[in-house]
Design a protein around this motif. Structure first.
Motif, PDB file in Angstrom:
ATOM      1  N   ALA A 140      -8.410   1.131  -4.553  1.00 38.39           N
ATOM      2  CA  ALA A 140      -7.476   0.674  -5.589  1.00 38.39           C
ATOM      3  C   ALA A 140      -6.410   1.719  -5.909  1.00 38.39           C
ATOM      4  O   ALA A 140      -5.273   1.364  -6.264  1.00 38.39           O
ATOM      5  N   VAL A 141      -6.729   2.998  -5.757  1.00 39.62           N
ATOM      6  CA  VAL A 141      -5.755   4.054  -6.078  1.00 39.62           C
ATOM      7  C   VAL A 141      -4.597   4.090  -5.083  1.00 39.62           C
ATOM      8  O   VAL A 141      -3.592   4.761  -5.323  1.00 39.62           O
ATOM      9  N   HIS A 142      -4.721   3.372  -3.966  1.00 43.12           N
ATOM     10  CA  HIS A 142      -3.661   3.361  -2.954  1.00 43.12           C
ATOM     11  C   HIS A 142      -2.842   2.062  -2.971  1.00 43.12           C
ATOM     12  O   HIS A 142      -1.978   1.876  -2.109  1.00 43.12           O
ATOM     13  N   ILE A 143      -3.113   1.183  -3.923  1.00 46.50           N
ATOM     14  CA  ILE A 143      -2.395  -0.084  -3.986  1.00 46.50           C
ATOM     15  C   ILE A 143      -1.160   0.064  -4.874  1.00 46.50           C
ATOM     16  O   ILE A 143      -1.258   0.308  -6.070  1.00 46.50           O
ATOM     17  N   ARG A 144       0.005  -0.106  -4.240  1.00 53.66           N
ATOM     18  CA  ARG A 144       1.275   0.010  -4.982  1.00 53.66           C
ATOM     19  C   ARG A 144       1.528  -1.217  -5.850  1.00 53.66           C
ATOM     20  O   ARG A 144       2.038  -1.122  -6.971  1.00 53.66           O
ATOM     21  N   GLY A 145       1.189  -2.382  -5.316  1.00 54.44           N
ATOM     22  CA  GLY A 145       1.413  -3.601  -6.083  1.00 54.44           C
ATOM     23  C   GLY A 145       0.946  -4.821  -5.307  1.00 54.44           C
ATOM     24  O   GLY A 145       0.640  -4.734  -4.120  1.00 54.44           O
ATOM     25  N   VAL A 205       0.842  -1.199   0.000  1.00 52.74           N
ATOM     26  CA  VAL A 205       0.000   0.000   0.000  1.00 52.74           C
ATOM     27  C   VAL A 205       0.880   1.252   0.000  1.00 52.74           C
ATOM     28  O   VAL A 205       1.867   1.319   0.740  1.00 52.74           O
ATOM     29  N   TYR A 206       0.524   2.209  -0.836  1.00 55.81           N
ATOM     30  CA  TYR A 206       1.215   3.496  -0.835  1.00 55.81           C
ATOM     31  C   TYR A 206       1.000   4.209   0.504  1.00 55.81           C
ATOM     32  O   TYR A 206       0.016   3.929   1.206  1.00 55.81           O
ATOM     33  N   PRO A 207       1.875   5.153   0.859  1.00 58.49           N
ATOM     34  CA  PRO A 207       1.561   6.016   1.994  1.00 58.49           C
ATOM     35  C   PRO A 207       0.249   6.762   1.729  1.00 58.49           C
ATOM     36  O   PRO A 207       0.021   7.248   0.612  1.00 58.49           O
ATOM     37  N   VAL A 208      -0.623   6.799   2.718  1.00 56.68           N
ATOM     38  CA  VAL A 208      -1.944   7.426   2.572  1.00 56.68           C
ATOM     39  C   VAL A 208      -2.109   8.438   3.704  1.00 56.68           C
ATOM     40  O   VAL A 208      -1.879   8.117   4.872  1.00 56.68           O
TER      41      VAL A 208
END
Length: 202
Positions: free
Chosen positions: A174-179, A143-146
């Protein structure tokens, strides 16, 4: 409605879940099925994620199997039970109790990698005999930093409140999922490819 993988596996398929995501994945695979949500009281005897999901999937599938069998003893059928959990550092994050709980979970997940486990229980009734099989799949999610503002905005959408780990990968989060590493459909709630191949060789 029959599931035909071979002459040996033509039977009614019952999904022991009311999840629209799971039924959509079965439809996507061309598996017609009956939806029959489990009514069992879930009993958890472990705190190990892969054991918990298989335990609960088995309880759900067995309760539905027994209920369906009462009126369909002369038919062959297959019950599919499933359970999904999110785990961080080996600790299970269930569905949030409220918005405060959801905020806490999402704050823990942001900027880090966690695991999503789905356990599957298959119960096959054929010619009066019962066969059972269970397994689990694990996918890693980064998860990206949020920011706190983004977390509050996501919670305000109402989406996190009925999701394990307080998010749905197929929704706004979904916009916060890095991979991801592993099966995407497993994260959605049903490792459909594994299920298909497990049944095919059974």
């Amino acid at each position: 409605m029959r599931f035909d993988l071979s002459p040996l596996t033509s039977k009614e398929v019952i999904l022991a879940s009311a999840s629209p995501r799971r039924t959509e994945l079965l439809k996507q695979a061309g598996i017609e099925h009956v939806i029959m949500p489990s009514e069992c009281e879930e009993i958890i005897k472990s705190n190990i994620p892969q054991d918990v999901v298989q335990e609960l999937a088995g309880q759900k599938a067995w309760e539905v199997y027994q209920r369906y069998l009462r009126e369909h003893r002369t038919e062959d059928f297959l019950v599919i039970g499933a359970d999904t959990v999110v785990a961080l550092d080996g600790k299970i994050l269930g569905k949030p109790k409220d918005e405060t709980d959801a905020f806490g979970m999402l704050s823990l997940l942001q900027g880090r990698e966690h695991q999503v486990y789905t356990g599957v229980s298959l119960i096959r009734y054929e010619d009066g005999a019962v066969l059972r099989k269970s397994f689990y799949e694990c996918s890693n999610v980064q998860v990206y930093p949020v920011s706190e503002k983004e977390i509050y905005e996501y919670i305000a959408s109402g989406e996190p409140l009925d999701k394990a780990g307080a998010y749905g990968i197929q929704g706004r989060f979904a916009v916060h999922i890095r991979g991801i590493e592993g099966d995407y459909n497993n994260i959605v709630g049903l490792p459909i490819a594994r299920i298909y191949h497990e049944i095919k060789v059974w």
